[in-house]
Design a protein around this motif. Sequence first.
Motif, PDB file in Angstrom:
ATOM      1  N   LYS A 170      31.521  40.426  36.248  1.00 46.19           N
ATOM      2  CA  LYS A 170      32.462  39.780  35.327  1.00 46.19           C
ATOM      3  C   LYS A 170      33.885  39.802  35.911  1.00 46.19           C
ATOM      4  O   LYS A 170      34.624  38.824  35.789  1.00 46.19           O
ATOM      5  CB  LYS A 170      32.464  40.480  33.960  1.00 46.19           C
ATOM      6  N   GLU A 171      34.239  40.910  36.558  1.00 49.18           N
ATOM      7  CA  GLU A 171      35.565  41.006  37.181  1.00 49.18           C
ATOM      8  C   GLU A 171      35.692  39.994  38.322  1.00 49.18           C
ATOM      9  O   GLU A 171      36.708  39.306  38.450  1.00 49.18           O
ATOM     10  CB  GLU A 171      35.788  42.429  37.711  1.00 49.18           C
ATOM     11  N   GLN A 184      34.008  37.239  38.599  1.00 45.45           N
ATOM     12  CA  GLN A 184      34.041  35.913  37.983  1.00 45.45           C
ATOM     13  C   GLN A 184      35.456  35.573  37.520  1.00 45.45           C
ATOM     14  O   GLN A 184      35.933  34.458  37.730  1.00 45.45           O
ATOM     15  CB  GLN A 184      33.079  35.845  36.802  1.00 45.45           C
ATOM     16  N   GLY A 185      36.152  36.530  36.945  1.00 47.65           N
ATOM     17  CA  GLY A 185      37.529  36.315  36.507  1.00 47.65           C
ATOM     18  C   GLY A 185      38.436  35.987  37.681  1.00 47.65           C
ATOM     19  O   GLY A 185      39.294  35.090  37.602  1.00 47.65           O
ATOM     20  N   GLU A 211      37.535  32.350  38.952  1.00 46.69           N
ATOM     21  CA  GLU A 211      38.037  31.317  38.044  1.00 46.69           C
ATOM     22  C   GLU A 211      39.566  31.217  38.132  1.00 46.69           C
ATOM     23  O   GLU A 211      40.123  30.120  38.106  1.00 46.69           O
ATOM     24  CB  GLU A 211      37.591  31.579  36.610  1.00 46.69           C
ATOM     25  N   GLY A 212      40.233  32.356  38.262  1.00 43.26           N
ATOM     26  CA  GLY A 212      41.692  32.352  38.406  1.00 43.26           C
ATOM     27  C   GLY A 212      42.126  31.666  39.683  1.00 43.26           C
ATOM     28  O   GLY A 212      43.088  30.885  39.699  1.00 43.26           O
TER      29      GLY A 212
END
Length: 158
Positions: free
Chosen positions: A52-53, A55-56, A59-60
Amino acid sequence: MSTVPITVKGAEKLKAELHRLKTIERPSVINAIAEARAQGDLSENAEYDAAKEKQGFIEGRIKEIEGKLSNAQIIDPSNLDAEGRVVFGATVKLEDLEAGSQVEYQIVGDDEADIKSNLISISSPIARALIGKYEGDIAAVQAPGGVREYEVLEVRYI
């Protein structure tokens, strides 16, 4: 937001990174999240948290690159006709008048600057001192060790 100058090579590099993030990195992290989710309890699942980290971050970075490209003013140095003047995108051959050494730089956008590749940012002190100069001119650059003088030996648009 105002436009930001970038060379054709710099824009291509950003587009390639964006393509890689969207076609390789994003699907990979989505699969990692799905696999971690399948392991059950998410409250103590380190793989899920890491995915999840990541992925963040991905996306950023995608949003950041898309923003840069949408505000970019792409400049092809080979199409410039600045009549021998140092401008954005120009490749400049300089001589350090104190040391007698020669160096060659291309003036590029902030995001594509890489001193190891002799690509200097348009906002760097040396580039700011060179802008507008012609072959034979002397540019005084405020460096951390004091003022250094460089003679412009050659200006090319490649």
